[in-house]
Structure formats: structure tokens, C-alpha cells
Design a protein around this motif. Structure first.
Motif, short mmCIF file in Angstrom:
data_model
loop_
_atom_site.label_atom_id
_atom_site.label_comp_id
_atom_site.label_asym_id
_atom_site.label_seq_id
_atom_site.Cartn_x
_atom_site.Cartn_y
_atom_site.Cartn_z
N PHE A 124 -9.61 17.92 107.69
CA PHE A 124 -10.68 19.09 107.43
C PHE A 124 -10.93 19.26 108.44
O PHE A 124 -11.38 20.37 109.20
CB PHE A 124 -11.70 17.91 107.15
N ILE A 125 -11.32 17.95 109.75
CA ILE A 125 -12.55 18.65 111.36
C ILE A 125 -11.33 19.09 112.10
O ILE A 125 -12.01 19.97 112.79
CB ILE A 125 -12.54 17.30 112.14
N ALA A 126 -9.90 19.22 111.56
CA ALA A 126 -9.31 19.39 112.86
C ALA A 126 -9.28 20.89 112.74
O ALA A 126 -9.06 22.05 113.72
CB ALA A 126 -8.10 19.20 112.89
N PRO A 127 -8.65 21.26 111.97
CA PRO A 127 -8.91 22.70 111.09
C PRO A 127 -9.51 23.62 110.81
O PRO A 127 -9.55 24.58 111.51
CB PRO A 127 -7.65 22.73 109.75
N LEU A 128 -11.05 22.89 111.22
CA LEU A 128 -11.88 23.42 110.79
C LEU A 128 -12.81 24.00 112.11
O LEU A 128 -13.12 25.14 112.73
CB LEU A 128 -13.16 23.29 109.78
N HIS A 129 -12.43 23.11 113.04
CA HIS A 129 -12.93 23.25 114.56
C HIS A 129 -11.85 24.10 114.94
O HIS A 129 -12.56 25.38 116.33
CB HIS A 129 -12.72 21.94 115.42
N PHE A 130 -10.85 24.57 114.84
CA PHE A 130 -9.48 25.30 115.07
C PHE A 130 -10.00 26.87 114.93
O PHE A 130 -10.13 27.61 115.29
CB PHE A 130 -8.00 25.05 114.72
N ASN A 131 -10.06 27.22 113.89
CA ASN A 131 -10.48 28.17 113.18
C ASN A 131 -11.81 29.05 114.04
O ASN A 131 -12.29 30.40 114.32
CB ASN A 131 -10.71 28.02 112.17
N GLU A 132 -12.96 27.83 114.04
CA GLU A 132 -14.50 28.32 114.33
C GLU A 132 -14.01 28.45 116.40
O GLU A 132 -14.68 29.59 116.24
CB GLU A 132 -15.23 26.96 114.80
N SER A 133 -13.58 27.53 116.73
CA SER A 133 -13.34 27.57 118.18
C SER A 133 -12.70 29.47 118.63
O SER A 133 -12.87 29.67 119.67
CB SER A 133 -12.27 27.12 118.82
N ARG A 134 -12.09 29.67 117.96
CA ARG A 134 -10.99 30.89 117.57
C ARG A 134 -11.71 32.15 117.43
O ARG A 134 -11.50 32.94 118.10
CB ARG A 134 -9.83 31.30 116.61
N HIS A 135 -12.85 31.56 116.91
CA HIS A 135 -13.86 33.46 116.61
C HIS A 135 -15.13 33.32 117.42
O HIS A 135 -16.06 33.99 116.94
CB HIS A 135 -14.46 33.07 115.25
N VAL A 136 -16.12 31.93 117.89
CA VAL A 136 -17.03 31.42 118.50
C VAL A 136 -16.78 32.64 119.89
O VAL A 136 -15.51 33.07 120.46
CB VAL A 136 -16.82 30.12 119.13
N ASP A 137 -17.93 33.37 120.02
CA ASP A 137 -17.62 33.80 121.29
C ASP A 137 -17.67 33.41 122.43
O ASP A 137 -18.55 32.89 123.32
CB ASP A 137 -19.33 34.62 121.38
N SER A 138 -16.64 33.66 123.11
CA SER A 138 -16.19 32.44 124.70
C SER A 138 -16.91 32.95 125.56
O SER A 138 -17.57 32.83 126.91
CB SER A 138 -15.02 32.87 124.64
N GLY A 139 -17.35 34.04 125.42
CA GLY A 139 -17.98 35.01 127.13
C GLY A 139 -19.39 34.40 126.48
O GLY A 139 -20.11 33.63 128.24
N ALA A 140 -20.28 33.93 125.22
CA ALA A 140 -21.60 33.06 125.13
C ALA A 140 -20.76 31.83 125.88
O ALA A 140 -22.01 31.41 126.42
CB ALA A 140 -21.50 33.73 124.04
N LEU A 141 -20.21 31.65 125.66
CA LEU A 141 -19.68 30.25 125.41
C LEU A 141 -20.03 29.89 127.64
O LEU A 141 -20.47 28.50 127.76
CB LEU A 141 -19.01 29.40 124.99
N TRP A 142 -19.50 30.35 127.74
CA TRP A 142 -19.18 30.18 129.80
C TRP A 142 -20.13 30.48 130.07
O TRP A 142 -21.15 29.96 131.05
CB TRP A 142 -17.87 31.00 130.33
N LYS A 143 -21.12 31.59 129.59
CA LYS A 143 -23.09 32.05 130.09
C LYS A 143 -23.16 31.02 129.80
O LYS A 143 -24.28 30.71 131.18
CB LYS A 143 -23.49 32.97 129.62
N ASN A 144 -23.73 30.28 128.97
CA ASN A 144 -24.54 28.98 128.87
C ASN A 144 -23.78 27.31 128.68
O ASN A 144 -24.35 26.21 128.09
CB ASN A 144 -25.18 29.54 127.11
N ARG A 145 -22.81 27.90 129.85
CA ARG A 145 -21.91 26.10 129.42
C ARG A 145 -22.48 25.00 129.94
O ARG A 145 -22.77 24.42 129.56
CB ARG A 145 -20.72 26.14 130.77
N TRP A 146 -23.62 25.35 131.04
CA TRP A 146 -24.60 24.21 131.60
C TRP A 146 -25.23 23.83 130.95
O TRP A 146 -25.32 22.29 130.55
CB TRP A 146 -25.54 24.33 133.04
N GLY A 147 -25.81 24.89 129.66
CA GLY A 147 -26.06 23.70 128.63
C GLY A 147 -25.77 23.39 127.36
O GLY A 147 -26.57 22.26 127.26
#
Length: 591
Positions: free
Chosen positions: A61-84
């Protein structure tokens, strides 16, 4: 056969929960599924009532759900808020471990401090499934939403390492900071770099298959479905962070360049459809399974074999309040620091609106599958008595339910809905203007497209054009209730006009019946010859083809009108993107 029956049982439960959710609007779907799972566990004996393998819970359950979520997450927003995100994934987890561990040990001195801290480590991992459901429907703000999603994807490592270190202390009575640091680094950085490599290899494999002519959408989707399981198992065999590896590989695949052709567009559309269905099924099953475990896990506490049930309930409530209080204080400190860095002033963070947003974000960090899977591994620990293990698992189960309930009821009260934010009058009025423009455009081109000639369609000159106009009129009818009075009046007037044209097409379907009546009524007169069945089918086919041609032209005009409205300032870029995406999907369906 038992396994097959269990799969059917779980799928039926997920479908039933979706139906029940429509009749229980105050409850979110995850809570409905948990309640249904608990009710089923009490009513129907299943193999799951004797427990579930924690490792199976993670990989299935966790592996495929995390994989799919990470492919569609806003990577730019993650990088911008990396320290937070790093602060939430590491610092906040340690703060929760210390606060919850100390509180539990103080309330129940019989529980060893190391065991109490192990519970805190398990509680440090937020449930990505619940967080995704909340952020999908509620508007937290771009920064807060990125922090929540990033925390849910990356904080599993810290909680898992702390949990394992606490169990080691319980078993051996000693603690090595060096060993714990090595374990943490191996899980975090090993999983991160391992995920980068495996993501790159997966991308390379997909590119090779495309270049060799094996760009089959079904094959591509099957490989995508297989990837998270292969990556998770490979990471486990290398003794690195498996969940982090799955998340990182998904991010890697989303960042690497992809070909943009008609074939890849069809593949992407098919993959999205499959992943949406799979995500719905897996999300539902994991919460149903969680609900089915609760009666077994909470039964000792309810029966009183672990002590006074009221005392245990009080411990659960107290620990949950401590957990949410620590999260709120940490997030408020982060907001204060971010406001100071922007130069907005610290006081802005203590305004009622800002405090509501911070509290909503704190309560949105609900616990779920990973917390449960960690706590279930306590059954294999010989360092605790059976009663001690049952006490900790019961407390953790109660906290999971309570955090989900708080997230379900408090977060919607504190944050606005994305759907309501998007359905503002200005946006609806703009969509009405767009639909009116499309109708006028395709009607002006009726002499060029949509012509279907024949005895059965003489009542309307351009039946295909009228059919497409009616489709847009139906959109106007749906938009009118949420529009301003002036825009709603224009929409309803156009709907009435188009419907009048569309009603003339009813004569086409009834023409064949009128031939029979006319032959009986026209005694002594020469009755017109009825069209043959083959002629009617031919005319229907021509109408269908013409409708598709007019619809394709209408979608092209819609894109042109969207571009013009952006240039005029009638709609913003985000709204235009949503509208264009809808058009692109319709164009793919037509192709």
C-alpha cells in the motif's frame, strides 16, 4: 481461495464505503472506511482479524501510493521549501518523540521510557494518504501545502530510525549514538541516492523501449505499476531507506525530460486513469484494513485487562493533545521565522486568519498506515511483556483514530474548500462568456461544417452544429446558478434559444413513424416513399461524423478564445490552465 475471497471482500467494502460516504456528508471517506472496516471485523470473521504483516502493509500500500504522489507533487515548491520540510521531517519528529515519550512515561510509569519514546517515533510519521486527501479538498496556501506534502513524503525515515533505536535500547539496555547516526544516514542518504539511481535506470528503460518501437501504452502502464514494488524490494535488499528510495525515484521520473508526442499523450492519459483507479482502491483498502485491525487492537483496553479503560482513554487524549500542541508550536515558530525573513513583521503570524491556518496545518498531520505498521512490529519484540505491547499498540491505535477525527472535523472548519475558492462569481462569469463565444463561433461557421443532407434531416439545416451547440448550452445551464445575475440572464436566454433549435431535431427521430401514419391517412393520395432502413443508418452515420467534426472545430475555437481572454485580462493564468487542460482531454478523447 481464502485470499481470493478476502480480496473480493475488501473491494466490496471500498465500494460500499464510497456509497455510504454520499449519505454521511459530515464524515470524510477515510473515516467512513475505518468505521466500516471495524464494523465488518466485528460482524464477519476474516483472516485479517488475526493481524496483518507490517512489511506487507508497507510494500503493498505505502510504496505505490508514495510513488504516485511523488510523481505529481510540485517539485519546485518542494525545493523552495526544502529547509522547512527538513525541519518538519527531522526536528519536529525528535520534538514529538521527546514530548510524547516523556508524557507517556509520566502518566504510566510502568511503561519504560525507551518504549514510550518508541511510541513517539511511530507518531512522528504522518500519513501521506490522509494528507493528500486533505490538501486535495482544502486550501492551505501554497507554502503550507508544500510543507505538508513534503513532510508526509520524507519524515518516515526519522520516525522509523528513532523507533528502531528505542527497540534496541529496550533489548540491549545500551545506546550508541554513532550506530544510530549511521543507521539514519544509511536510511536517508542511502535511500535518496539509491532512489536517484533507480529512477534514472527506470527512465532509461522506458526511453529504450520507446526507441525500439515498444511504445505500447499498456506495456508502459504495467511497467509504471511494477516500478514502486521493484524499487522498494531492491532498496530493502541493499539495506537502505526503501520508502525514501521509492519517493526519490518518483521525483526523478517527474523531473527527467519526456517526449511530447500524440502517442505519449495517449499513454499519459491511460496511465493517469489507471493510477487514479488504483489510488482509490489502495486508499480505500488501507483504511478498511486499519478499521478491521482496531477492534482486535483495542479489545484488551476495552475489556479492562490493561487497566482502567477510562485511564487509558485519558492517556490517549492527553498524548494526542501533546502531539498536536507540539506540532502547532513548531509550525508557528516556522511561520514567525518565514515572516521575519520576508520582512512582513512577526505580528502578522498572530492574526486570527494566520493562526487558523497554522492550527489547520498542525491538525492535518494525521497518523495512519506507517504508524500502525511500526507499532505492529512490537509483537515480535521480546523486551516488552505481552501486556506492555498490547498497551502501547492500543494507545497508538486510539491516537490514530483521534488524529484522523480531528483532521476530519477541525480542518474543514478552519480552512476554505478549494472547490468553493475556484467557483467564484468572476470565474463562473468568465466561463459563461467563453461558452457563449464558442456557441457564436460554431454557429457562424455552420455553413462550413456540420451539414448533413437527406430526407430525414431536412427540418434543420445543420443538425450537427445544433447538437454541439446544445452541449455547450448544457454547460451554461450548470454554470448559471453560481453566476452573477447579469451573466446568469445571458446564459439562460442562450440556453432557451439553443434548446428551441435542438427541439426541432426531435422530428428526425419521429419521421419514420410518421411515414406509416401518413400512408394510412392519405387515402386515394400518393403517399411519399419512406426512406429505407439503410438510408436512415447512413444518415445517422453522417450526422455522427459531422458532430465529431464540429466538436473538434469548437475545441480549437475554445483554445483561441481562452488565449484572447487571458490577453484581455478576463481570466488569470491559473484559470486558463485549468480550462485548457479540459480542452486537451476532450481532444484526446476525440482522437
Amino acid at each position: 481461495m481464502e485470499t481470493f475471497e478476502l480480496i473480493l471482500f475488501l473491494l466490496t467494502a471500498v465500494i460500499a464505503s464510497s456509497i455510504l460516504d454520499k449519505f454521511l456528508p459530515p464524515l470524510s471517506l477515510p473515516l467512513v472506511q475505518i468505521a466500516l472496516g471495524a464494523a465488518l471485523a466485528l460482524a464477519v470473521p476474516t483472516p485479517l482479524e488475526w493481524g496483518i504483516d507490517p512489511e506487507l502493509l508497507l510494500i503493498l500500500f505505502i510504496a505505490p501510493l508514495h510513488f504516485n504522489e511523488s510523481r505529481h507533487v510540485d517539485s519546485g515548491a518542494l525545493w523552495k521549501n526544502r529547509w522547512g520540510i527538513a525541519s518538519l521531517s527531522v526536528g519536529l519528529v525528535f520534538a514529538i518523540v521527546a514530548a510524547c515519550g516523556a508524557t507517556l512515561h509520566a502518566l504510566l510509569p510502568a511503561v519504560p521510557l525507551a518504549a514510550a519514546c518508541a511510541l513517539g517515533g511511530a507518531m512522528g510519521s504522518t500519513d501521506a494518504v490522509a494528507v493528500t486527501a486533505l490538501t486535495h479538498d482544502r486550501r492551505f496556501g501554497r507554502r503550507h501545502e508544500a510543507l505538508l506534502k513534503g513532510e508526509a513524503l520524507f519524515n518516515d525515515v526519522t520516525g522509523t530510525v528513532v523507533f528502531q533505536c528505542c527497540l534496541t535500547i529496550l533489548a540491549t539496555g545500551s545506546f550508541s549514538l554513532l550506530h544510530a547516526g549511521e543507521e539514519f544516514a544509511l536510511d536517508l542518504f542511502g535511500g535518496f541516492f539509491g532512489g536517484l539511481v533507480m529512477g534514472l535506470l527506470a527512465w532509461g528503460l522506458l526511453q529504450v523501449l520507446r526507441r525500439t518501437g515498444l511504445d505500447n501504452p499498456t506495456l508502459h502502464v504495467m511497467l509504471e505499476l511494477l516500478l514502486p514494488f521493484v524499487i522498494y524490494l531492491a532498496a530493502k535488499s541493499l539495506h537502505i531507506g526503501a520508502v525514501i528510495a521509492v519517493v526519490t525515484s518518483g521525483l526523478m521520473l517527474s523531473l527527467l525530460p519526456q517526449r511530447h508526442t500524440a502517442a505519449t499523450a495517449r499513454t499519459k492519459l491511460q496511465a493517469q486513469s489507471v493510477w487514479t483507479t488504483l489510488e482509490f482502491v489502495l486508499n480505500g483498502i488501507i483504511f478498511v484494513v486499519l478499521g478491521m485491525q482496531l477492534p482486535r487492537l483495542l479489545e484488551p483496553a476495552a475489556e479492562g485487562s490493561l487497566g482502567d479503560p477510562a485511564t487509558l482513554l485519558g492517556v490517549v487524549v492527553a498524548l494526542t493533545l501533546v502531539l498536536e500542541g507540539v506540532r502547532f508550536a513548531w509550525l508557528l515558530a516556522m511561520d514567525v521565522r518565514a515572516a521575519a525573513a520576508r520582512g512582513d513583521g512577526v505580528r502578522s503570524c498572530f492574526a486570527p486568519e494566520a493562526l487558523r491556518g497554522t492550527l489547520a496545518m498542525a491538525l492535518a498531520g494525521a497518523k495512519g498506515g506507517i504508524t500502525l505498521s511500526l507499532m505492529l512490529t512490537l509483537t515480535a519484540s521480546a523486551a516488552l511483556s505481552a501486556a506492555g505491547r498490547a498497551t502501547l499498540v492500543s494507545i497508538a491505535s486510539g491516537m490514530i483514530v483521534l488524529t484522523l477525527v480531528l483532521a476530519d472535523f477541525a480542518v474543514p472548519a478552519l480552512t476554505p474548500s478549494k472547490r468553493s475558492a475556484k467557483r467564484t462569481r468572476d470565474r463562473v462569469d468568465a466561463e459563461i462568456d467563453l461558452a457563449l463565444g464558442v456557441i457564436a463561433s460554431i454557429e457562424a461557421d455552420a455553413h462550413l461544417t456540420g451539414a448533413v443532407k437527406g430526407a430525414a434531416v431536412d427540418a434543420v439545416d445543420e443538425p450537427a452544429t445544433v447538437i454541439v451547440m446544445h452541449r455547450y448550452a448544457e454547460m451554461l445551464e450548470d454554470l448559471a446558478p453560481a453566476a452573477s445575475p447579469a451573466a446568469a440572464a445571458r446564459a439562460r436566454a442562450e440556453v432557451a434559444r439553443v434548446r428551441g433549435l435542438y427541439d426541432q431535431l426531435d422530428g428526425i427521430a419521429r419521421r419514420a413513424a410518421r411515414w406509416d401514419e401518413s400512408e394510412g391517412d392519405m387515402e386515394g393520395e400518393e403517399s411519399p416513399a419512406a426512406p429505407s432502413l439503410s438510408d436512415q443508418f447512413h444518415q445517422m452515420r453522417e450526422t455522427h461524423d459531422a458532430v465529431e467534426d464540429v466538436q473538434a472545430q469548437a475545441l480549437v475555437r475554445e483554445l483561441q478564445l481562452i488565449k484572447a481572454m487571458v490577453a484581455d485580462g478576463a481570466i488569470d493564468a491559473a484559470h486558463a490552465k485549468d480550462l485548457r487542460n479540459d480542452v486537451y482531454i476532450q481532444q484526446l478523447v476525440l482522437d
